[in-house]
Design a protein around this motif. Structure first.
Motif, short mmCIF file in Angstrom:
data_model
loop_
_atom_site.label_atom_id
_atom_site.label_comp_id
_atom_site.label_asym_id
_atom_site.label_seq_id
_atom_site.Cartn_x
_atom_site.Cartn_y
_atom_site.Cartn_z
N ALA A 372 -14.00 7.04 15.48
CA ALA A 372 -14.74 8.21 15.00
C ALA A 372 -13.81 9.19 14.29
N ALA A 373 -12.55 9.25 14.73
CA ALA A 373 -11.60 10.16 14.12
C ALA A 373 -11.21 9.75 12.71
N LEU A 374 -11.58 8.54 12.31
CA LEU A 374 -11.30 8.07 10.95
C LEU A 374 -12.36 8.53 9.96
N LEU A 375 -13.45 9.09 10.47
CA LEU A 375 -14.56 9.48 9.60
C LEU A 375 -14.37 10.91 9.10
N LEU A 376 -14.76 11.12 7.85
CA LEU A 376 -14.75 12.47 7.29
C LEU A 376 -15.83 13.31 7.96
N ARG A 377 -15.54 14.58 8.14
CA ARG A 377 -16.51 15.51 8.74
C ARG A 377 -16.22 16.90 8.20
N PRO A 378 -17.18 17.82 8.28
CA PRO A 378 -16.91 19.21 7.88
C PRO A 378 -15.76 19.78 8.71
N ILE A 379 -14.90 20.54 8.11
CA ILE A 379 -13.70 21.01 8.80
C ILE A 379 -14.03 21.97 9.93
N ASP A 380 -15.21 22.61 9.86
CA ASP A 380 -15.60 23.53 10.93
C ASP A 380 -16.48 22.86 11.99
N GLN A 381 -16.67 21.53 11.89
CA GLN A 381 -17.47 20.82 12.89
C GLN A 381 -16.67 20.71 14.18
N PRO A 382 -17.29 20.99 15.33
CA PRO A 382 -16.57 20.85 16.61
C PRO A 382 -16.01 19.44 16.77
N THR A 383 -14.85 19.35 17.42
CA THR A 383 -14.21 18.05 17.61
C THR A 383 -15.05 17.13 18.49
N PHE A 384 -15.67 17.71 19.52
CA PHE A 384 -16.48 16.93 20.45
C PHE A 384 -17.89 17.49 20.53
N PRO A 385 -18.89 16.63 20.66
CA PRO A 385 -18.78 15.16 20.65
C PRO A 385 -18.43 14.65 19.26
N PRO A 386 -17.69 13.53 19.17
CA PRO A 386 -17.28 13.01 17.87
C PRO A 386 -18.46 12.38 17.15
N PRO A 387 -18.36 12.22 15.84
CA PRO A 387 -19.44 11.54 15.11
C PRO A 387 -19.53 10.08 15.54
N GLN A 388 -20.70 9.51 15.43
CA GLN A 388 -20.92 8.12 15.82
C GLN A 388 -20.37 7.18 14.75
N PHE A 389 -19.69 6.14 15.19
CA PHE A 389 -19.19 5.11 14.29
C PHE A 389 -20.19 3.95 14.34
N ASN A 390 -21.08 3.92 13.38
CA ASN A 390 -22.21 3.00 13.44
C ASN A 390 -22.04 1.83 12.48
N ALA A 391 -21.65 0.67 13.05
CA ALA A 391 -21.64 -0.60 12.31
C ALA A 391 -20.99 -0.47 10.94
N GLN A 392 -19.71 -0.15 10.92
CA GLN A 392 -18.98 -0.06 9.67
C GLN A 392 -17.86 -1.09 9.66
N CYS A 393 -17.43 -1.48 8.44
CA CYS A 393 -16.45 -2.55 8.26
C CYS A 393 -16.98 -3.81 8.96
N TRP A 394 -16.17 -4.42 9.81
CA TRP A 394 -16.62 -5.63 10.52
C TRP A 394 -16.98 -5.33 11.97
N HIS A 395 -17.12 -4.05 12.30
CA HIS A 395 -17.39 -3.66 13.68
C HIS A 395 -18.90 -3.57 13.95
N PRO A 396 -19.29 -3.72 15.21
CA PRO A 396 -20.69 -3.53 15.58
C PRO A 396 -21.02 -2.05 15.65
N ASP A 397 -22.24 -1.74 16.00
CA ASP A 397 -22.66 -0.35 16.19
C ASP A 397 -22.07 0.13 17.52
N LEU A 398 -21.02 0.94 17.45
CA LEU A 398 -20.32 1.36 18.66
C LEU A 398 -21.12 2.33 19.51
N SER A 399 -22.12 2.98 18.91
CA SER A 399 -22.98 3.85 19.72
C SER A 399 -23.79 3.01 20.70
N ARG A 400 -24.16 1.78 20.31
CA ARG A 400 -24.84 0.86 21.22
C ARG A 400 -23.87 0.31 22.26
N SER A 401 -22.64 0.04 21.83
CA SER A 401 -21.66 -0.53 22.75
C SER A 401 -21.45 0.36 23.96
#
Length: 562
Positions: A372-401
């Motif tokens: 999730a820390a690899l994803l771009l986000r607004p600079i004023d967005q709170p660190t937590f909870p992190p954005p969801q990493f949903n099925a990108q590159c060769w990875h599955p939907d980590l929110s489901r994991s």
């Protein structure tokens, strides 16, 4: 009471009852509307401490290092809230690693970031800055972690990585620590590993453990993480020198008991992560049979660095007493740099419970936040909870994991739910990966057997299929398949081919030109056994102009109930 005393392999395979789940995030649909989860039975903190079913490991530096800048106590509490109201009973939080450095304010070792207030690397700056802010706000990073976990009703255990060599990336940097830097004579040869044959190395770890037990009143016990890394002695001398490690564990057990008596507290737990099999553990210097006989440890977690879907749990249970719990050790992924899907977690857990596991141990789950820390986000967005990493590159939907945190504590929770099993993925060193390697030598091609386990109730399954890759092949190579010595009809087999192979532009694991065979077994369910299975691959027609070997890789078994 352990799972092995309640549910046999066969009974597990044919049980259809479902236990419940309580959660604060929405349930992810399994696709089976009739299988909604129910609230699980409440467990006291004492039950979670002495009979945990689902244990999660935290590496200690995901929060400090990967998450963001200028993090304080409120950020830490929000970060740790991921475990709240899940079915996780215990969190083993790393407090010391490398050679050795600590995440807490130690009077013995170097706290992480010591001497590195300025650095060319942004993330290295965070170690010190974030930790120092937590010291100012709450007195200590690790102390605050244990306090928050206990407040959430989760048993906190201090995890010590016995020979973690992340420091190899920068031996002069902040991960090495002065103990490691100043004593090269206490390492194994020219390697980065500390040598546990050296009394000073064993005593140093013992001192750190005593410091943690007396410094943090909320800690429930100690974990020795022998899987980071299971190189404790010179190669070939592990079994011979195992009594040295046993004596250290004996001393630690004595220290823990003395501390609990002096503090008027219940017994501190002591658990150890070990290699996948009793034989391999002993080869590494870990004499678990003696630890059990002397009642030194409360639980072990056997496994390997990449998740092993065939941990021989039954071999551990055959000689260990019932008082020593066995939790199957799963990493966050098996194929290099590819994280687990929810279905894969279910598959690994189902096989472990079917062979007698008392529970599940999840290693490296915070890696999801690193993604999730690899994803771009607004600079004023709170660190937590992190954005969801949903099925990108060769990875599955980590929110489901992450729904695994609500399912894997009980085999009933995963009954009749879709599963995926992984076999023959990485051809790596035996200490870190499952010993699954299969190939066909072109000079003398023989049928090759791939052994795999699955304990599902196939009568209730709607789809079964196997996908497997033959690597270093041309389109002129042809194969046939049989399952448990019965031929699989060619009409059930579909072949796909990648003439360019696979490189790092699409996946971290590189493959030579390969074919993927999709074997539909739904109409051939009678071929599957609810136990050990055997897939045989035969090279029936060979490209005459190609030499070398053909690798059989990345065997995937899909068992879908809906």
């Amino acid at each position: 009471m352990s799972i092995s005393k309640n549910i046999s392999r066969r009974k597990f395979c044919h049980t259809s009852g479902l236990a419940g789940l309580a959660m604060t995030i929405p349930l992810v649909s399994s696709g089976c509307a009739s299988l909604e989860s129910k609230k699980r039975t409440f467990k006291t903190l004492e039950e979670k401490t002495y009979n945990p079913r689902l244990i999660a490991n935290e590496d200690g530096f995901t929060f400090l290092y990967h998450s963001g800048d200028d993090l304080g106590a409120n950020d830490l509490k929000t970060y740790l809230s991921r475990w709240k109201d899940t079915n996780v009973d215990m969190v083993a939080y790393c407090v010391a690693f490398g050679g050795f450095v600590t995440f807490y304010q130690s009077s013995i070792a170097d706290p992480i970031g010591t001497g590195y207030k300025t650095s060319e690397k942004i993330e290295q700056n965070r170690w010190l800055r974030n930790r120092e802010r937590l010291v100012r706000e709450a007195g200590d990073y690790i102390g605050l972690v244990f306090s928050f976990l206990k407040e959430m009703g989760i048993a906190p255990v201090a995890s010590f990585r016995m020979n973690d060599i992340h420091l190899s990336e920068d031996p002069a940097g902040p991960l090495a620590g002065s103990f490691w830097k100043k004593n090269p004579q206490w390492r194994i040869g020219s390697s980065y590993y500390l040598d546990y044959a050296v009394p000073e190395v064993r005593d140093y770890l013992r001192q750190l453990i005593n410091e943690v037990i007396h410094k943090f009143p909320d800690v429930a016990g100690i974990e020795l993480d022998g899987m980071r890394t299971p190189v404790l002695f010179e190669n070939g001398k592990g079994q011979e020198l195992a009594p040295l490690l046993t004596e250290l564990i004996r001393q630690i057990r004595t220290d823990l008991d003395a501390a609990s008596l002096a503090q008027g507290k219940p017994r501190y737990v002591l658990r150890v992560n070990v290699p996948r099999s009793p034989e391999l553990a002993l080869k590494c210097g870990m004499d678990v049979a003696t630890w059990d006989a002397e009642k030194l440890v409360d639980s072990i977690s056997p496994g390997c660095y990449g998740t092993d879907f065939q941990i021989p749990i039954e071999r551990w249970k055959a000689f260990l007493s019932q008082r020593t719990l066995v939790h199957a050790y799963f990493n966050s992924g098996r194929i290099s740099s590819q994280y687990h899907s929810l279905e894969e977690y279910r598959g690994a857990a189902a096989n472990a419970y079917a062979t007698g596991a008392d529970g599940v141990y999840l290693f490296n789950l915070p890696c999801f936040d690193e993604m999730a820390a690899l994803l771009l986000r607004p600079i004023d967005q709170p660190t937590f909870p992190p954005p969801q990493f949903n099925a990108q590159c060769w990875h599955p939907d980590l929110s489901r994991s992450q729904q695994a945190l609500y399912e894997l504590d009980d085999p009933n929770n995963i009954q009749r739910k879709n599963k995926k099993f992984l076999f023959y993925t990485d051809q790596m060193h035996e200490l870190h990966y499952a010993p699954e390697q299969a190939d066909i030598q072109r000079e003398n091609p023989q049928p090759t057997d791939l052994h795999f386990r699955c304990y599902e109730d196939y009568s209730r399954v709607k789809e079964i299929r196997i996908e497997i890759k033959t690597v270093s092949v041309s389109i002129f190579d042809q194969f046939s398949f049989s399952l448990n010595n019965q031929p699989i009809p060619s009409s059930c087999v579909k072949r796909l081919h990648a003439p360019g192979g696979r490189d790092r532009r699409i996946h971290a694991t590189v493959l030579e030109p390969y074919s993927q065979y999709i074997i539909q077994l739904t109409s051939q369910k009678k071929l599957m056994q609810p136990d050990e299975n055997l897939l045989t691959v035969t090279l029936v027609k060979q490209d005459p102009d190609v030499l070398g070997k053909i690798e059989l890789r990345e065997m995937e078994l899909f068992v879908n109930y809906c």
